[in-house]
Design a protein around this motif. Structure first.
Motif, PDB file in Angstrom:
ATOM      1  N   CYS A 103      18.621   3.875  -4.209  1.00 36.55           N
ATOM      2  CA  CYS A 103      17.317   4.248  -4.783  1.00 36.55           C
ATOM      3  C   CYS A 103      16.486   4.999  -3.755  1.00 36.55           C
ATOM      4  N   ARG A 104      16.458   4.487  -2.536  1.00 37.72           N
ATOM      5  CA  ARG A 104      15.707   5.152  -1.456  1.00 37.72           C
ATOM      6  C   ARG A 104      16.191   6.588  -1.266  1.00 37.72           C
ATOM      7  N   ASP A 105      17.505   6.759  -1.191  1.00 41.38           N
ATOM      8  CA  ASP A 105      18.069   8.085  -0.942  1.00 41.38           C
ATOM      9  C   ASP A 105      17.781   9.051  -2.099  1.00 41.38           C
ATOM     10  N   LEU A 106      17.861   8.564  -3.324  1.00 37.91           N
ATOM     11  CA  LEU A 106      17.563   9.423  -4.484  1.00 37.91           C
ATOM     12  C   LEU A 106      16.089   9.814  -4.509  1.00 37.91           C
ATOM     13  N   LEU A 107      15.213   8.863  -4.215  1.00 37.49           N
ATOM     14  CA  LEU A 107      13.783   9.173  -4.207  1.00 37.49           C
ATOM     15  C   LEU A 107      13.460  10.169  -3.093  1.00 37.49           C
ATOM     16  N   LEU A 108      14.057   9.986  -1.927  1.00 35.91           N
ATOM     17  CA  LEU A 108      13.843  10.946  -0.834  1.00 35.91           C
ATOM     18  C   LEU A 108      14.327  12.339  -1.226  1.00 35.91           C
ATOM     19  N   LYS A 109      15.477  12.404  -1.873  1.00 38.62           N
ATOM     20  CA  LYS A 109      16.013  13.694  -2.321  1.00 38.62           C
ATOM     21  C   LYS A 109      15.074  14.353  -3.333  1.00 38.62           C
ATOM     22  N   LEU A 110      14.493  13.532  -4.198  1.00 40.01           N
ATOM     23  CA  LEU A 110      13.577  14.049  -5.224  1.00 40.01           C
ATOM     24  C   LEU A 110      12.324  14.671  -4.616  1.00 40.01           C
ATOM     25  N   VAL A 111      11.752  14.021  -3.616  1.00 37.74           N
ATOM     26  CA  VAL A 111      10.431  14.444  -3.127  1.00 37.74           C
ATOM     27  C   VAL A 111      10.441  15.146  -1.781  1.00 37.74           C
ATOM     28  N   GLU A 112      11.618  15.326  -1.165  1.00 33.06           N
ATOM     29  CA  GLU A 112      11.676  15.859   0.197  1.00 33.06           C
ATOM     30  C   GLU A 112      10.991  17.221   0.361  1.00 33.06           C
ATOM     31  N   LYS A 113      10.977  18.046  -0.673  1.00 35.32           N
ATOM     32  CA  LYS A 113      10.359  19.378  -0.581  1.00 35.32           C
ATOM     33  C   LYS A 113       8.868  19.357  -0.929  1.00 35.32           C
TER      34      LYS A 113
ATOM     35  N   LYS B 234       0.836  -1.199   0.000  1.00 37.64           N
ATOM     36  CA  LYS B 234       0.000   0.000   0.000  1.00 37.64           C
ATOM     37  C   LYS B 234       0.875   1.255   0.000  1.00 37.64           C
ATOM     38  N   ASN B 235       1.936   1.250   0.812  1.00 36.48           N
ATOM     39  CA  ASN B 235       2.861   2.382   0.842  1.00 36.48           C
ATOM     40  C   ASN B 235       3.549   2.561  -0.504  1.00 36.48           C
ATOM     41  N   MET B 236       3.910   1.451  -1.145  1.00 38.18           N
ATOM     42  CA  MET B 236       4.542   1.522  -2.464  1.00 38.18           C
ATOM     43  C   MET B 236       3.597   2.185  -3.472  1.00 38.18           C
ATOM     44  N   ILE B 237       2.344   1.800  -3.428  1.00 36.51           N
ATOM     45  CA  ILE B 237       1.347   2.361  -4.344  1.00 36.51           C
ATOM     46  C   ILE B 237       1.146   3.849  -4.066  1.00 36.51           C
ATOM     47  N   LYS B 238       1.032   4.211  -2.793  1.00 39.50           N
ATOM     48  CA  LYS B 238       0.846   5.622  -2.432  1.00 39.50           C
ATOM     49  C   LYS B 238       2.010   6.475  -2.924  1.00 39.50           C
ATOM     50  N   ILE B 239       3.222   5.968  -2.738  1.00 36.55           N
ATOM     51  CA  ILE B 239       4.406   6.700  -3.188  1.00 36.55           C
ATOM     52  C   ILE B 239       4.353   6.907  -4.699  1.00 36.55           C
ATOM     53  N   ALA B 240       4.090   5.834  -5.429  1.00 36.67           N
ATOM     54  CA  ALA B 240       4.057   5.921  -6.892  1.00 36.67           C
ATOM     55  C   ALA B 240       2.999   6.918  -7.360  1.00 36.67           C
ATOM     56  N   VAL B 241       1.832   6.870  -6.741  1.00 42.43           N
ATOM     57  CA  VAL B 241       0.743   7.777  -7.118  1.00 42.43           C
ATOM     58  C   VAL B 241       1.133   9.229  -6.841  1.00 42.43           C
ATOM     59  N   LYS B 242       1.684   9.482  -5.677  1.00 42.87           N
ATOM     60  CA  LYS B 242       2.043  10.857  -5.314  1.00 42.87           C
ATOM     61  C   LYS B 242       3.153  11.401  -6.206  1.00 42.87           C
ATOM     62  N   VAL B 243       4.158  10.591  -6.497  1.00 40.30           N
ATOM     63  CA  VAL B 243       5.223  11.039  -7.396  1.00 40.30           C
ATOM     64  C   VAL B 243       4.640  11.293  -8.789  1.00 40.30           C
ATOM     65  N   GLY B 244       3.731  10.432  -9.232  1.00 43.45           N
ATOM     66  CA  GLY B 244       3.074  10.619 -10.526  1.00 43.45           C
ATOM     67  C   GLY B 244       2.285  11.923 -10.590  1.00 43.45           C
TER      68      GLY B 244
ATOM     69  N   ALA C  22      14.383  21.878 -12.280  1.00 37.05           N
ATOM     70  CA  ALA C  22      15.356  21.271 -13.200  1.00 37.05           C
ATOM     71  C   ALA C  22      16.332  20.386 -12.420  1.00 37.05           C
ATOM     72  N   GLU C  23      16.761  20.865 -11.258  1.00 36.26           N
ATOM     73  CA  GLU C  23      17.678  20.066 -10.428  1.00 36.26           C
ATOM     74  C   GLU C  23      17.000  18.772  -9.968  1.00 36.26           C
ATOM     75  N   GLU C  24      15.734  18.871  -9.569  1.00 38.01           N
ATOM     76  CA  GLU C  24      14.989  17.686  -9.122  1.00 38.01           C
ATOM     77  C   GLU C  24      14.746  16.723 -10.283  1.00 38.01           C
ATOM     78  N   LEU C  25      14.521  17.250 -11.469  1.00 41.25           N
ATOM     79  CA  LEU C  25      14.352  16.374 -12.643  1.00 41.25           C
ATOM     80  C   LEU C  25      15.641  15.609 -12.936  1.00 41.25           C
ATOM     81  N   SER C  26      16.772  16.236 -12.662  1.00 41.19           N
ATOM     82  CA  SER C  26      18.062  15.553 -12.811  1.00 41.19           C
ATOM     83  C   SER C  26      18.164  14.416 -11.787  1.00 41.19           C
TER      84      SER C  26
END
Length: 186
Positions: free
Chosen positions: A123-133, A61-71, A81-85
């Motif tokens: 992967c965890r650290d990159l995803l956290l960096k992407l969405v932390e803000k 369920k958490n995996m699905i929620k994460i994917a939906v929110k990032v989407g 632009a930095e976050e897209l990188s």
């Protein structure tokens, strides 16, 4: 004067509504069959390994929620632009992780749990960096929960044991990952 944006309000509502709807049956409406099959196998792996149906459901369920929110964030062009990188780096690392997982399953005696743990942690650290803000601390904890769950050394060792009970699940996961790679989704 208070800044109000109906576009931001709509995005927040989408994230909230979709996160409340995050269940396996609802997920199948939003994702393709192959991704759904991989999620089902990841659920079975979690359930079998932990012996805890509730925990397995929570992880998926958490995996699905994460994917939906990032989407939703991508759909509404919320990343700089930095976050897209960072997103590109995440995608490459995830692709590399999938290829490594498949290779470890296909070639006997090549599995190295430390390599898989490091890939999942990266992967965890990159995803956290992407969405932390963009996401709440609770959502960030969900990301940690999912990646920490699947990078557990005991789970990985159990999963990659060719004579273990999870080997058939791993085979199905790798078939699904291969399809995702071939289709350019991973």
């Amino acid at each position: 004067m208070e800044a109000f944006s109906s576009k931001d309000m709509a995005m927040k509502a989408q994230k909230k509504i979709l996160s409340h709807m995050a269940s396996k049956s609802v997920a199948h409406m939003f994702i393709d069959d192959n991704s759904g099959e991989v999620l089902d196998e990841l659920y079975r792996v979690s359930k079998e390994h932990s012996g805890n149906r509730t925990e397995a459901q929570k992880v998926v369920k958490n995996m699905i929620k994460i994917a939906v929110k990032v989407g939703v964030l991508f759909k509404h062009d919320k990343f700089s632009a930095e976050e897209l990188s960072v997103a590109q780096d995440f995608r490459k690392k995830l692709h590399n992780g999938a290829m490594t997982a498949i290779s470890f399953q296909e070639v006997e005696f090549t599995f190295d749990k430390n390599v898989m743990m490091e890939l999942l942690s990266d992967c965890r650290d990159l995803l956290l960096k992407l969405v932390e803000k963009h996401l709440t601390p609770k959502s960030l904890d969900r990301i940690r929960h999912v990646f920490n769950h699947y990078s557990d050394p005991e789970l990985l060792t159990h999963l990659y044991d060719p004579h273990g009970t999870l080997w058939p699940n791993l085979s199905k996961i790798c078939i699904g990952l291969n399809r995702m790679i071939e289709e350019g989704k991973l």
